[in-house]
Design an enzyme around this catalytic site. Structure first.
Site, mmCIF file in Angstrom:
data_model
loop_
_atom_site.group_PDB
_atom_site.id
_atom_site.type_symbol
_atom_site.label_atom_id
_atom_site.label_comp_id
_atom_site.label_asym_id
_atom_site.label_seq_id
_atom_site.Cartn_x
_atom_site.Cartn_y
_atom_site.Cartn_z
ATOM 1 N N ARG A 4 0.821 -1.215 0.000
ATOM 2 C CA ARG A 4 0.000 0.000 0.000
ATOM 3 C C ARG A 4 0.857 1.269 0.000
ATOM 4 O O ARG A 4 0.503 2.272 -0.612
ATOM 5 C CB ARG A 4 -0.905 -0.024 1.236
ATOM 6 C CG ARG A 4 -1.913 1.096 1.259
ATOM 7 C CD ARG A 4 -2.929 0.874 2.343
ATOM 8 N NE ARG A 4 -3.960 1.880 2.328
ATOM 9 C CZ ARG A 4 -4.316 2.572 3.395
ATOM 10 N NH1 ARG A 4 -3.725 2.362 4.564
ATOM 11 N NH2 ARG A 4 -5.280 3.474 3.303
ATOM 12 N N HIS A 54 0.330 4.514 -2.362
ATOM 13 C CA HIS A 54 0.092 5.861 -1.828
ATOM 14 C C HIS A 54 1.225 6.819 -2.161
ATOM 15 O O HIS A 54 1.049 8.020 -2.126
ATOM 16 C CB HIS A 54 -0.153 5.795 -0.312
ATOM 17 C CG HIS A 54 -1.557 5.407 0.025
ATOM 18 N ND1 HIS A 54 -2.234 5.853 1.130
ATOM 19 C CD2 HIS A 54 -2.452 4.620 -0.646
ATOM 20 C CE1 HIS A 54 -3.453 5.346 1.146
ATOM 21 N NE2 HIS A 54 -3.605 4.587 0.087
ATOM 22 N N ASN A 97 -4.004 8.684 4.955
ATOM 23 C CA ASN A 97 -2.793 8.044 5.486
ATOM 24 C C ASN A 97 -2.725 8.005 7.008
ATOM 25 O O ASN A 97 -2.177 7.068 7.596
ATOM 26 C CB ASN A 97 -1.542 8.801 4.997
ATOM 27 C CG ASN A 97 -1.323 8.625 3.497
ATOM 28 O OD1 ASN A 97 -1.780 7.634 2.916
ATOM 29 N ND2 ASN A 97 -0.649 9.572 2.879
ATOM 30 N N HIS A 128 -6.424 -5.714 -2.432
ATOM 31 C CA HIS A 128 -7.211 -5.897 -1.205
ATOM 32 C C HIS A 128 -7.475 -7.376 -0.918
ATOM 33 O O HIS A 128 -8.255 -7.706 -0.045
ATOM 34 C CB HIS A 128 -8.527 -5.116 -1.294
ATOM 35 C CG HIS A 128 -8.324 -3.638 -1.186
ATOM 36 N ND1 HIS A 128 -9.343 -2.722 -1.259
ATOM 37 C CD2 HIS A 128 -7.200 -2.899 -0.981
ATOM 38 C CE1 HIS A 128 -8.861 -1.495 -1.125
ATOM 39 N NE2 HIS A 128 -7.558 -1.581 -0.964
HETATM 40 C C1 HEM Z 1 -9.339 1.720 -5.734
HETATM 41 C C2 HEM Z 1 -9.239 2.587 -4.784
HETATM 42 C C3 HEM Z 1 -8.779 2.241 -3.393
HETATM 43 C C4 HEM Z 1 -9.353 2.652 -2.250
HETATM 44 C C5 HEM Z 1 -10.566 3.551 -2.121
HETATM 45 C C6 HEM Z 1 -8.610 2.081 -1.164
HETATM 46 C C7 HEM Z 1 -8.871 2.288 0.162
HETATM 47 C C8 HEM Z 1 -8.294 1.583 1.186
HETATM 48 C C9 HEM Z 1 -8.667 1.689 2.569
HETATM 49 C C10 HEM Z 1 -9.744 2.626 3.106
HETATM 50 C C11 HEM Z 1 -7.913 0.816 3.264
HETATM 51 C C12 HEM Z 1 -7.989 0.574 4.774
HETATM 52 C C13 HEM Z 1 -7.272 1.673 5.504
HETATM 53 C C14 HEM Z 1 -7.573 1.687 6.965
HETATM 54 O O1 HEM Z 1 -8.695 1.392 7.357
HETATM 55 O O2 HEM Z 1 -6.653 2.037 7.735
HETATM 56 C C15 HEM Z 1 -7.043 0.164 2.346
HETATM 57 C C16 HEM Z 1 -6.120 -0.798 2.692
HETATM 58 C C17 HEM Z 1 -5.252 -1.347 1.786
HETATM 59 N N1 HEM Z 1 -5.097 -0.989 0.466
HETATM 60 FE FE1 HEM Z 1 -6.363 0.096 -0.607
HETATM 61 N N2 HEM Z 1 -7.603 1.331 -1.684
HETATM 62 C C18 HEM Z 1 -7.654 1.410 -3.050
HETATM 63 C C19 HEM Z 1 -6.762 0.825 -3.933
HETATM 64 C C20 HEM Z 1 -5.632 0.148 -3.562
HETATM 65 C C21 HEM Z 1 -4.555 -0.195 -4.445
HETATM 66 C C22 HEM Z 1 -4.478 0.203 -5.916
HETATM 67 C C23 HEM Z 1 -3.627 -0.874 -3.699
HETATM 68 C C24 HEM Z 1 -2.306 -1.428 -4.125
HETATM 69 C C25 HEM Z 1 -1.956 -1.681 -5.345
HETATM 70 C C26 HEM Z 1 -4.163 -0.978 -2.364
HETATM 71 C C27 HEM Z 1 -3.582 -1.659 -1.333
HETATM 72 C C28 HEM Z 1 -4.109 -1.745 -0.064
HETATM 73 C C29 HEM Z 1 -3.622 -2.660 0.933
HETATM 74 C C30 HEM Z 1 -2.576 -3.744 0.708
HETATM 75 C C31 HEM Z 1 -4.322 -2.393 2.109
HETATM 76 C C32 HEM Z 1 -4.130 -3.065 3.481
HETATM 77 C C33 HEM Z 1 -2.992 -2.358 4.193
HETATM 78 C C34 HEM Z 1 -2.663 -2.902 5.563
HETATM 79 O O3 HEM Z 1 -3.238 -3.875 6.021
HETATM 80 O O4 HEM Z 1 -1.781 -2.284 6.182
HETATM 81 N N3 HEM Z 1 -5.354 -0.314 -2.309
HETATM 82 N N4 HEM Z 1 -7.288 0.652 1.086
#
Ligand code: HEM
Length: 569
Positions: A307, A311, A339, A439
């Site tokens: 992630r 970002h 973030n 995800h």
């Molecule tokens: C399409 C739009 C996207 C949205 C709206 C989005 C939003 C989010 C949100 C809200 C979270 C949880 C954050 C939290 O609650 O602290 C999250 C986690 C995550 N996102 Fe996305 N995301 C998107 C696309 C992506 C993309 C493109 C990637 C990587 C290529 C990605 C990788 C991740 C990963 C791996 C997590 C888990 C991180 C962890 O457990 O530390 N996301 N995302």
């Protein structure tokens, strides 16, 4: 009371007893990348088929690995049959007429011998098959026990719910019916979440085996059992960690067994996979080693590092700007809304930077490149695909909290907002769907999905109900409580995320928007049905994302410390 060896239940027992055992050096799941790249997918497919054919096989394979590891380490000794001169483990009391799944392991071994002879060990097949069977079954009601293993408990013990004992006595009479099977978990699964019903059984005195109930019988493990009852996610998480640990018990390692990765050079772009080939040939293996260790320590770290790269790239290009701490001149992106209290992994990036600068003898690898490589290595460490990372990015000397607020997608976005956000970064609908597949790993806080579970209608009601349990309305609970983004397999990079969406079990509103009657439904279904296509396209889209506005040539700098611009160092 006879001590019994009940596969899954004693596997669970490991949660409490493996800590502290001596560990040896093993490479994570990309060990066979070069010499037998299809090994993991072949094992996974075979296990899936076996579990599909007979659900109980998942438990049997898990148990096979456990019984292997607990007899002089994970060395596949359990698979050896008796010969005229050799007495093996299969006829030992805990195994005889009880261990099963040998035919599945044999068929996997012959398939692997056919495509890459002499490469993949039986011990590794057992370890991977155990992991994959947990995933395949989603682990609840995972096992069954024979009457002989619990008869004494249901007739003689006092720390047992009397109604439960009575119902079990119907299946297992006081004499006869020795091979009658009973489920080790009395709960009926609602959704495919790695269930903690087993622990609820224990608290209700409904542990089927004596060795189960002793885990909740006024002793030192009571509080641990209770914490898994309260928090199923914690259980899922700890279970994955314990499995990694168990697989490390005294394995027999070949001294030459070091996997290497080669990167051939590519042409046109200013970035190139072989950028550090001459200046620091050991750069990539150094990054990989730190990432692998970090993911072994904590599987979620793989998700967090992935992630971070995303970002970084979505805010003025992949330039390491997200890593800069706040100062009087740096308005840190770490404090931007998407973030804050959410992105993580900065300590691991520091660790990588220190290790890579040391290995290269000078600071020549940029923090932006470290993020790109660490993202790839994380995906591989979590069992996902690999790809060639293009390198040569330089680091920014600025950061922008405002740009992070304005350019990163947020979970309340509609499909059209998501598409236009990705378009703004030169990425298309396909990139959106395939990159959202990230995800498949990682976790989100309640605050990120609260709206979705309480207000949206395109959500499976049982799934919503389950989440409401850990995430009370209006932040009534702790808004930082976590749920896995992919309920079935949170620490495994696979295509299960798309299955979640098809079954209306996307955790975020933005996830479910990808499968809500709109233009992206077809792609979601495609990746659900064809994980290979997902793997392949994921690598391609990651390269595309990694190419967003890199600083090259004289632009930017190579930071000495990823958290600071050099003039502040
Ligand atoms: C399409 C739009 C996207 C949205 C709206 C989005 C939003 C989010 C949100 C809200 C979270 C949880 C954050 C939290 O609650 O602290 C999250 C986690 C995550 N996102 Fe996305 N995301 C998107 C696309 C992506 C993309 C493109 C990637 C990587 C290529 C990605 C990788 C991740 C990963 C791996 C997590 C888990 C991180 C962890 O457990 O530390 N996301 N995302």
């Amino acid at each position: 009371m006879a001590t019994t060896f009940s596969g899954f239940k004693l596997g669970i027992c490991l949660l409490f007893c493996v800590v502290g055992l001596a560990l040896a050096e093993l490479q994570p799941s990309n060990f066979y990348e070069e010499r037998c790249p299809k090994a993991l997918s072949i094992i996974k497919t075979a296990v899936n088929l076996a579990v599909l054919k007979e659900r109980r096989m998942g438990a049997s394979l898990l148990r096979l690995h456990f019984h292997d590891c607990f007899v002089q380490g994970c060395d596949a000794s359990v698979l050896l049959s008796d010969t005229a001169t050799f007495t093996g483990e299969q006829n030992a009391l805990p195994n005889k007429n009880s261990l099963r799944g040998f035919n599945v392991i044999e068929s996997i071994k012959s398939a692997l011998e056919f495509i890459c002879p002499g490469v993949v060990s039986c011990a590794d097949i057992l370890a991977v098959a155990a992991r994959d069977s947990v995933v395949a079954v989603s682990a609840h009601t995972i096992g069954k026990a024979r009457c002989t293993t619990y008869r004494s408990r249901i007739y003689n013990e006092t720390n047992i719910d009397p109604y439960f004992a009575k119902s079990m006595q119907k299946i297992c009479p006081i004499s006869g019916g020795d091979n009658n099977l009973a489920s080790l978990d009395t709960n009926i699964p609602i959704i495919d979440l790695f269930d903690n019903g087993y622990f609820r059984d224990l608290v209700n005195k409904k542990g089927l085996l004596h060795s189960d109930q002793v885990l909740f019988n006024g002793g030192s493990t009571d509080s641990q059992v209770q914490s898994y009852v309260k928090n199923p996610i914690l259980f899922q998480f700890d279970f994955a960690k314990a499995m990694v640990k168990m697989g490390k018990l005294s394995p027999l390692i070949s001294p030459n067994a070091l996997a290497t990765t080669s990167f051939s050079s590519s042409s046109s772009s200013l970035l190139s996979p072989n950028y550090y080939g001459h200046s620091c040939p050991q750069a990539l293996s150094t990054i990989r080693r730190v990432v692998e260790n970090a993911v072994q320590r904590e599987p979620r770290m793989g998700a967090s590092l992935l992630r971070l790269h995303f970002h970084d790239c979505f805010v003025n290009g992949c330039d390491g700007s997200i890593l800069l701490d706040p100062t009087s001149t740096i308005d840190s992106e770490k404090n931007a809304f998407p973030n804050k209290d959410s992105v993580r992994g900065f300590e691991v990036v520091d660790e990588i930077k220190e290790a890579v600068d040391k290995a290269c003898g000078k600071p020549i690898v940029s923090c932006a490149d470290i993020l790109a490589v660490a993202a790839r290595d994380s995906v591989v460490a979590l069992g996902g695909p690999t790809w060639k990372v293009r390198l040569g990015r330089r680091d920014s000397t600025t950061a922008s909290r405002n740009d992070a607020n304005n350019n990163l997608p947020i979970p309340s976005f509609s499909l059209s907002q998501l598409i236009s956000n990705f378009n703004n970064h030169g990425l298309n609908e396909k990139d959106l769907v395939v990159l959202s597949g990230a995800h498949t790993v990682g976790f989100a806080r309640c605050v990120s999905f609260e709206e979705h579970i309480y207000n949206d209608t395109n959500i499976n009601p049982y799934f919503a109900k389950r989440l409401k349990f850990i995430c009370p309305k209006n932040g009534g609970g702790n808004p930082n409580v976590l749920a896995p983004l992919d309920m079935a397999t949170a620490v495994n990079f696979d295509a299960a995320y798309y299955g979640d969406l098809v079954h209306k079990q996307g955790l975020l509103h933005s996830d479910q928007e990808l499968f809500n009657g709109g233009s992206t439904d077809g792609l979601v279904k495609k990746y659900w049905r064809d994980p290979k296509a997902f793997y392949n396209d994921f690598g391609e889209s990651m390269v595309k994302m990694g190419n967003i506005k890199p600083l090259t040539g004289d632009h930017g700098e190579i930071r000495l410390n990823c958290r600071k611009v050099n003039k502040d160092y």
